[in-house]
Design an enzyme around this catalytic site. Sequence first.
Site, PDB file in Angstrom:
ATOM      1  N   CYS A 131      33.754  30.225  42.430  1.00 42.02           N
ATOM      2  CA  CYS A 131      34.677  31.205  41.875  1.00 42.02           C
ATOM      3  C   CYS A 131      34.366  31.377  40.396  1.00 42.02           C
ATOM      4  O   CYS A 131      34.134  30.387  39.698  1.00 42.02           O
ATOM      5  CB  CYS A 131      36.109  30.711  42.082  1.00 42.02           C
ATOM      6  SG  CYS A 131      37.352  31.824  41.423  1.00 42.02           S
ATOM      7  N   HIS A 174      38.850  35.573  50.148  1.00 46.07           N
ATOM      8  CA  HIS A 174      38.860  34.848  48.857  1.00 46.07           C
ATOM      9  C   HIS A 174      39.533  35.715  47.784  1.00 46.07           C
ATOM     10  O   HIS A 174      40.375  35.228  47.019  1.00 46.07           O
ATOM     11  CB  HIS A 174      37.417  34.508  48.466  1.00 46.07           C
ATOM     12  CG  HIS A 174      37.252  33.821  47.136  1.00 46.07           C
ATOM     13  ND1 HIS A 174      36.683  32.573  47.008  1.00 46.07           N
ATOM     14  CD2 HIS A 174      37.569  34.217  45.874  1.00 46.07           C
ATOM     15  CE1 HIS A 174      36.689  32.223  45.718  1.00 46.07           C
ATOM     16  NE2 HIS A 174      37.199  33.207  45.005  1.00 46.07           N
ATOM     17  N   GLU A 175      39.173  37.000  47.748  1.00 51.67           N
ATOM     18  CA  GLU A 175      39.715  37.882  46.703  1.00 51.67           C
ATOM     19  C   GLU A 175      41.192  38.209  46.946  1.00 51.67           C
ATOM     20  O   GLU A 175      41.974  38.239  46.005  1.00 51.67           O
ATOM     21  CB  GLU A 175      38.879  39.165  46.595  1.00 51.67           C
ATOM     22  CG  GLU A 175      37.410  38.935  46.243  1.00 51.67           C
ATOM     23  CD  GLU A 175      37.181  38.031  45.056  1.00 51.67           C
ATOM     24  OE1 GLU A 175      38.007  38.020  44.120  1.00 51.67           O
ATOM     25  OE2 GLU A 175      36.172  37.297  45.060  1.00 51.67           O
ATOM     26  N   HIS A 178      43.373  35.600  45.620  1.00 44.43           N
ATOM     27  CA  HIS A 178      43.647  35.665  44.176  1.00 44.43           C
ATOM     28  C   HIS A 178      44.890  36.515  43.884  1.00 44.43           C
ATOM     29  O   HIS A 178      45.608  36.240  42.919  1.00 44.43           O
ATOM     30  CB  HIS A 178      42.458  36.255  43.418  1.00 44.43           C
ATOM     31  CG  HIS A 178      41.375  35.263  43.098  1.00 44.43           C
ATOM     32  ND1 HIS A 178      41.627  34.085  42.436  1.00 44.43           N
ATOM     33  CD2 HIS A 178      40.039  35.284  43.333  1.00 44.43           C
ATOM     34  CE1 HIS A 178      40.483  33.420  42.282  1.00 44.43           C
ATOM     35  NE2 HIS A 178      39.513  34.121  42.825  1.00 44.43           N
TER      36      HIS A 178
HETATM   37 ZN    ZN Z   1      37.570  33.505  42.919  1.00 41.05          ZN
END
Ligand code: ZN
Length: 204
Positions: A131, A174-175, A178
């Site tokens: 990341c 993953h995004e 966030h």
């Molecule tokens: Zn990330």
Amino acid sequence: MSPQEKIIKASHLIDMSDIIREGNPTLRAVAKDVELPLSDEDIILGEKMMQFLKNSQDPVMAEKMGLRGGVGLAAPQLDISKRIIAVLVPNPEDEEGNPPAQPYSLQEIMYNPRIVSHSVQDAALADGEGCLSVDREVPGYVVRHSRVTIEYVDKNSNKQKVKLRGYNSMVVQHEIDHTNGIMFYDRINESNPFEIKEGMLIIQ
Ligand SMILES: [Zn+2]
């Protein structure tokens, strides 16, 4: 000046100094939906995020700007707590080293992305995840849904729905994490980081 005001200035290119790192509370916040139709500011922000990913994957630009390579970026990583992500997944060269016919298997700016359905099967990347907001290696399988259906709004304020699998599915999850204040290592089994639960797909 807010981080967004700084970034949308015409001459500004996002670089590593715009990216906040773990420990910053914005990375743990649940981000807000963007308003529709999209504002010019949010459209420009999405474009700048995509340009960052392109620069980060271009050896000359990355070297010049001191960028770590990335395939995805979420607005909270820029200290902007909005549900905006950009993903840019290159296709590999062919066996003879020629560039692929299609340069990207996934190239999209997504506003208000959400997982609307997912497979029962879980999956993880064989090499783990990294990341841009984490300046250390965290080994282990990051357990995610193998296949997901995502709904989002595109840069033209149109609703879209896509089905993703494999590497692209992992990147988008993953995004989206966030935008929900979740870091990739939250999904690693702390006591047994390389545990493979029955049926889990390992993506090479
Ligand atoms: Zn990330």
